[in-house]
Scaffold this active site. Structure first.
Site, PDB file in Angstrom:
ATOM      1  N   TYR A  80       0.835  -1.213   0.000  1.00 20.80           N
ATOM      2  CA  TYR A  80       0.000   0.000   0.000  1.00 20.80           C
ATOM      3  C   TYR A  80       0.866   1.258   0.000  1.00 20.80           C
ATOM      4  O   TYR A  80       0.566   2.229  -0.692  1.00 20.80           O
ATOM      5  CB  TYR A  80      -0.963  -0.004   1.190  1.00 20.80           C
ATOM      6  CG  TYR A  80      -1.920  -1.173   1.175  1.00 20.80           C
ATOM      7  CD1 TYR A  80      -2.465  -1.633  -0.023  1.00 20.80           C
ATOM      8  CD2 TYR A  80      -2.283  -1.831   2.347  1.00 20.80           C
ATOM      9  CE1 TYR A  80      -3.328  -2.712  -0.049  1.00 20.80           C
ATOM     10  CE2 TYR A  80      -3.152  -2.910   2.328  1.00 20.80           C
ATOM     11  CZ  TYR A  80      -3.674  -3.347   1.136  1.00 20.80           C
ATOM     12  OH  TYR A  80      -4.522  -4.416   1.105  1.00 20.80           O
TER      13      TYR A  80
HETATM   14  C1  LIG Z   1      -0.599  -8.353   0.836  1.00 21.08           C
HETATM   15  C2  LIG Z   1      -0.567  -9.247  -0.386  1.00 21.08           C
HETATM   16  C3  LIG Z   1      -1.880  -9.159  -1.144  1.00 21.08           C
HETATM   17  C4  LIG Z   1       0.573  -8.718  -1.298  1.00 21.08           C
HETATM   18  O1  LIG Z   1       0.664  -9.536  -2.438  1.00 21.08           O
HETATM   19  P1  LIG Z   1       2.067 -10.220  -2.861  1.00 21.08           P
HETATM   20  O2  LIG Z   1       1.856 -10.771  -4.205  1.00 21.08           O
HETATM   21  O3  LIG Z   1       2.530 -11.121  -1.786  1.00 21.08           O
HETATM   22  O4  LIG Z   1       3.095  -9.010  -2.853  1.00 21.08           O
HETATM   23  P2  LIG Z   1       3.373  -7.839  -3.878  1.00 21.08           P
HETATM   24  O5  LIG Z   1       2.573  -7.908  -5.114  1.00 21.08           O
HETATM   25  O6  LIG Z   1       3.368  -6.583  -3.106  1.00 21.08           O
HETATM   26  O7  LIG Z   1       4.803  -8.269  -4.281  1.00 21.08           O
HETATM   27  C5  LIG Z   1       5.914  -7.667  -3.682  1.00 21.08           C
HETATM   28  C6  LIG Z   1       6.953  -8.698  -3.392  1.00 21.08           C
HETATM   29  O8  LIG Z   1       7.163  -9.512  -4.554  1.00 21.08           O
HETATM   30  C7  LIG Z   1       8.494  -9.357  -4.997  1.00 21.08           C
HETATM   31  N1  LIG Z   1       8.459  -9.385  -6.447  1.00 21.08           N
HETATM   32  C8  LIG Z   1       8.965 -10.378  -7.178  1.00 21.08           C
HETATM   33  N2  LIG Z   1       8.749 -10.141  -8.478  1.00 21.08           N
HETATM   34  C9  LIG Z   1       8.084  -8.979  -8.576  1.00 21.08           C
HETATM   35  C10 LIG Z   1       7.592  -8.223  -9.659  1.00 21.08           C
HETATM   36  N3  LIG Z   1       7.748  -8.621 -10.914  1.00 21.08           N
HETATM   37  N4  LIG Z   1       6.933  -7.071  -9.390  1.00 21.08           N
HETATM   38  C11 LIG Z   1       6.765  -6.640  -8.114  1.00 21.08           C
HETATM   39  N5  LIG Z   1       7.230  -7.336  -7.053  1.00 21.08           N
HETATM   40  C12 LIG Z   1       7.881  -8.486  -7.274  1.00 21.08           C
HETATM   41  C13 LIG Z   1       8.977  -8.055  -4.389  1.00 21.08           C
HETATM   42  O9  LIG Z   1      10.350  -8.075  -4.226  1.00 21.08           O
HETATM   43  C14 LIG Z   1       8.254  -8.043  -3.065  1.00 21.08           C
HETATM   44  O10 LIG Z   1       8.890  -8.878  -2.131  1.00 21.08           O
HETATM   45  P3  LIG Z   1       8.978  -8.424  -0.567  1.00 21.08           P
HETATM   46  O11 LIG Z   1       7.578  -8.126  -0.095  1.00 21.08           O
HETATM   47  O12 LIG Z   1       9.567  -9.617   0.092  1.00 21.08           O
HETATM   48  O13 LIG Z   1       9.809  -7.207  -0.532  1.00 21.08           O
HETATM   49  C15 LIG Z   1      -0.260 -10.715  -0.018  1.00 21.08           C
HETATM   50  O14 LIG Z   1       1.042 -10.817   0.528  1.00 21.08           O
HETATM   51  C16 LIG Z   1      -1.272 -11.304   0.945  1.00 21.08           C
HETATM   52  O15 LIG Z   1      -2.282 -11.840   0.517  1.00 21.08           O
HETATM   53  N6  LIG Z   1      -0.994 -11.232   2.255  1.00 21.08           N
HETATM   54  C17 LIG Z   1      -1.820 -11.818   3.268  1.00 21.08           C
HETATM   55  C18 LIG Z   1      -3.218 -11.267   3.253  1.00 21.08           C
HETATM   56  C19 LIG Z   1      -3.240  -9.777   3.425  1.00 21.08           C
HETATM   57  O16 LIG Z   1      -2.521  -9.214   4.232  1.00 21.08           O
HETATM   58  N7  LIG Z   1      -4.098  -9.129   2.637  1.00 21.08           N
HETATM   59  C20 LIG Z   1      -4.321  -7.728   2.715  1.00 21.08           C
HETATM   60  C21 LIG Z   1      -5.193  -7.477   3.885  1.00 21.08           C
HETATM   61  S1  LIG Z   1      -5.742  -5.825   3.916  1.00 21.08           S
END
Ligand SMILES: CC(C)(COP(=O)(O)OP(=O)(O)OC[C@H]1O[C@@H](n2cnc3c(N)ncnc32)[C@H](O)[C@@H]1OP(=O)(O)O)[C@@H](O)C(=O)NCCC(=O)NCCS
Length: 202
Positions: A172
Site C-alpha cells: 500500500y
Molecule cells: C498483501 C498481499 C496481497 C501482497 O501480495 P504479494 O503478491 O505477496 O506481494 P506484492 O505484489 O506486493 O509483491 C511484492 C513482493 O514480490 C516481490 N516481487 C517479485 N517479483 C516482482 C515483480 N515482478 N513485481 C513486483 N514485485 C515483485 C517483491 O520483491 C516483493 O517482495 P517483498 O515483499 O519480500 O519485498 C499478499 O502478501 C497477501 O495476501 N498477504 C496476506 C493477506 C493480506 O494481508 N491481505 C491484505 C489485507 S488488507
C-alpha cells in the site's frame, strides 16, 4: 504453469466462491470455518454498485501453440492463486458509516468528510495464496482492479502491524496510499485497523 490475471463476473464469483474464500482464509491465516461466516457477505457485495473482482489463476503451459495466439484464459476450474474485489462506497454501507464515525472522532470537519466520502472505490479484499506471495501478484491484481475507475479515490482498511512490517503495508505504501485514520476499532472487532487512501487514477 503460467499465471494469468482475469476479471470475474458476479456469476464467476458465485461459482468459485469456495476457492476464493479458501485463498482469503489461508492468506489471512484465519481459522478454518471463517469461510462460512463470510460467504453470504461476499455474495451480497457482488450486487453493489461498481463491484469489480479480479483473480490470478494458474493455467498449464500451452503445448504446440507455435504460430498461434494465446487464447484468453478461462476461469473454469483453474487453481486460484489470488483474489481481489471492491465496489463504489455509499452512505448505506456499514463500512462507510464506521469510517465516518472514525473521522468525526479524529476531528475531521464536514468538508473533509464529504471530500473523502463522496466518490471512492472501497478496495474490500486483496489476497494472494501464501504459496504465490512475494512475486508481485498482489500489486498486479491491485493495479488491474483500480484501472479505469470513475471514482476520485480509493480507500481501504488493513490491520495495524508493528512498524507497518508486512507485505500488505509495504504494497500500500509503494502504491502511494496515505493515512486517513490510524488505530481505528470497527464496531465488534478488538483489532486496530488503519484506514488508508489515495487519489485515483493510480
Ligand atoms: C498483501 C498481499 C496481497 C501482497 O501480495 P504479494 O503478491 O505477496 O506481494 P506484492 O505484489 O506486493 O509483491 C511484492 C513482493 O514480490 C516481490 N516481487 C517479485 N517479483 C516482482 C515483480 N515482478 N513485481 C513486483 N514485485 C515483485 C517483491 O520483491 C516483493 O517482495 P517483498 O515483499 O519480500 O519485498 C499478499 O502478501 C497477501 O495476501 N498477504 C496476506 C493477506 C493480506 O494481508 N491481505 C491484505 C489485507 S488488507
Amino acid at each position: 504453469m503460467a499465471t494469468f490475471l482475469i476479471d470475474l463476473s458476479p456469476s464467476d464469483m458465485q461459482r468459485r466462491l469456495g476457492d476464493a474464500l479458501a485463498v482469503y482464509v489461508d492468506a489471512m491465516r484465519y481459522p478454518r470455518g471463517t469461510e462460512d461466516q463470510r460467504a453470504s457477505m461476499w455474495l451480497e457485495h457482488t450486487q453493489r454498485g461498481g463491484w469489480k473482482a479480479v483473480a490470478a489463476i494458474e493455467v498449464p503451459d500451452q503445448d504446440g501453440s507455435e504460430g498461434g495466439s494465446t487464447p484468453e484464459p478461462q476461469l473454469g476450474s483453474a487453481p486460484l492463486l489470488g483474489i481481489a474485489y471492491g465496489y463504489c462506497g455509499a452512505p448505506d454501507q456499514w463500512w462507510q458509516q464506521q469510517v465516518v464515525a472514525g473521522l468525526h472522532r479524529v476531528g475531521a470537519d464536514s468538508t473533509r468528510i464529504a471530500e473523502l466520502m463522496t466518490s471512492y472505490f472501497e478496495l474490500t479484499e486483496l489476497h494472494i495464496h501464501p504459496r504465490a506471495q512475494g512475486r508481485g501478484l498482489g500489486e498486479a491484481l491491485a493495479r488491474r482492479l483500480l484501472a479505469d475507475r470513475g471514482e476520485s479515490r480509493v480507500l481501504l482498511s488493513t490491520p495495524e502491524i508493528n512498524g507497518e512490517g508486512n507485505r500488505a503495508w509495504r504494497l500500500y505504501r509503494r502504491l502511494g496510499f496515505g493515512d486517513i485514520i490510524r488505530g481505528y476499532h470497527f464496531a465488534g472487532d478488538p483489532r486496530a485497523f488503519a484506514i488508508l487512501g489515495r487519489s485515483l487514477p493510480l
